[in-house]
Design an enzyme around this catalytic site. Structure first.
Site, mmCIF file in Angstrom:
data_model
loop_
_atom_site.group_PDB
_atom_site.id
_atom_site.type_symbol
_atom_site.label_atom_id
_atom_site.label_comp_id
_atom_site.label_asym_id
_atom_site.label_seq_id
_atom_site.Cartn_x
_atom_site.Cartn_y
_atom_site.Cartn_z
ATOM 1 C CB SER A 66 -0.968 -0.002 1.186
ATOM 2 O OG SER A 66 -0.284 0.116 2.403
ATOM 3 C CE LYS A 104 22.402 -13.295 7.182
ATOM 4 N NZ LYS A 104 23.776 -13.111 7.610
ATOM 5 C CG MET A 137 8.073 -8.179 6.187
ATOM 6 S SD MET A 137 7.797 -6.830 7.370
ATOM 7 C CE MET A 137 7.614 -7.773 8.892
ATOM 8 N NE ARG A 138 13.606 -12.275 2.999
ATOM 9 C CZ ARG A 138 13.817 -13.557 3.338
ATOM 10 N NH1 ARG A 138 14.966 -13.917 3.865
ATOM 11 N NH2 ARG A 138 12.892 -14.468 3.108
ATOM 12 C CG ASN A 169 12.010 0.713 6.898
ATOM 13 O OD1 ASN A 169 11.251 0.146 6.103
ATOM 14 N ND2 ASN A 169 12.000 0.453 8.186
ATOM 15 C CG HIS A 171 9.130 1.361 12.422
ATOM 16 N ND1 HIS A 171 9.279 -0.011 12.382
ATOM 17 C CD2 HIS A 171 8.756 1.660 13.694
ATOM 18 C CE1 HIS A 171 9.006 -0.503 13.574
ATOM 19 N NE2 HIS A 171 8.686 0.484 14.384
HETATM 20 C C1 GRF Z 1 3.750 -0.645 6.873
HETATM 21 O O1 GRF Z 1 2.859 -0.532 7.953
HETATM 22 C C2 GRF Z 1 5.136 -0.212 7.251
HETATM 23 O O2 GRF Z 1 5.166 0.687 8.310
HETATM 24 C C3 GRF Z 1 5.806 -1.490 7.680
HETATM 25 O O3 GRF Z 1 5.234 -2.478 6.877
HETATM 26 C C4 GRF Z 1 3.940 -2.087 6.441
HETATM 27 C C5 GRF Z 1 3.905 -2.229 4.946
HETATM 28 O O4 GRF Z 1 2.640 -2.111 4.409
HETATM 29 N N1 GRF Z 1 7.228 -1.356 7.531
HETATM 30 P P1 GRF Z 1 2.435 -2.057 2.845
HETATM 31 O O5 GRF Z 1 3.015 -3.322 2.244
HETATM 32 O O6 GRF Z 1 3.109 -0.829 2.327
HETATM 33 O O7 GRF Z 1 0.943 -2.019 2.685
#
Ligand code: GRF
Length: 195
Positions: free
Chosen positions: A15, A67, A94-95, A111, A113
């Site tokens: 998203s 990783k 997610m790595r 990134n 967060h």
């Molecule tokens: C987001 O909430 C971001 O903060 C975290 O992972 C999620 C990714 O969501 N790092 P999307 O794949 O961009 O919908």
């Protein structure tokens, strides 16, 4: 030619990627998405990227869970450099990012967060905020370094926690803030120096 070229890495829905692509399409962000890479073959981010006609590839991550395998990371760094990428945008990736990717793009990997870092690094930050009884949380765009969610903060958006919030409702409001924040940060990076 766009002001900046982006390489996007994501593992999930995408998203944030969609919000960035929408800002580019709307003409409010002078950037170009050179390619989208995912460690998850079925990730929504690849489907969305392909539906926009963008180059989108699955990268088999190798044997590690947190990783890329070193040889894979090296190939990813090379691919991004060959694509002429200015900034690597992690969007739900997610790595952990390691050398040589980190060293190939110093202060050029971003990134997003879902908390006001340095509060609540790590997984499910919205749930952490709720369980800690925080009155507000939010989201952060930061440069990526070798730590987990430890790099220099670029910008943040605040999101109040409501008394009736569930992890789901809070996460949804944080994501809405993310979708404004990420394009806004990239807009600043795309701005010519001195403007
Ligand atoms: C987001 O909430 C971001 O903060 C975290 O992972 C999620 C990714 O969501 N790092 P999307 O794949 O961009 O919908």
């Amino acid at each position: 030619m766009a002001a900046i070229r982006l390489g996007v890495l994501g593992s999930g829905t995408g998203s944030n990627f969609q919000a960035i692509a929408a800002a580019i399409a709307a003409g409010t962000l002078d950037a170009e998405i050179a390619l989208v890479l995912s460690d998850v073959a079925t990730a929504g981010i690849l489907t969305h990227a392909r539906s926009l006609g963008l180059p989108a590839e699955h990268v088999a991550p190798g044997a590690f869970r947190s990783k890329f395998a070193p040889a894979v990371e090296e190939a990813v760094a090379r691919t991004l450099m060959e694509a002429g990428v200015d900034y690597v945008v992690l969007a739900g990736f997610m790595r952990m990012v390691k050398a040589p990717l980190l060293t190939a793009f110093p202060r050029r990997i971003l990134n997003i967060h879902p908390s006001l870092l340095p509060a609540f690094p790590g997984l499910e930050a919205w749930r952490q905020a709720l369980e800690a009884g925080a009155a507000e949380t939010g989201c952060t765009v930061h440069f990526v370094d070798a730590g987990m969610d430890t790099g220099a903060v670029i910008d943040q958006r605040r999101v109040p926690v409501r008394p009736d919030d569930t992890p789901e409702t809070l996460h949804a409001r944080i994501q809405a803030a993310e979708h404004e924040l990420y394009p806004a940060v990239l807009r600043e990076l795309a701005r010519p120096a001195g403007n």
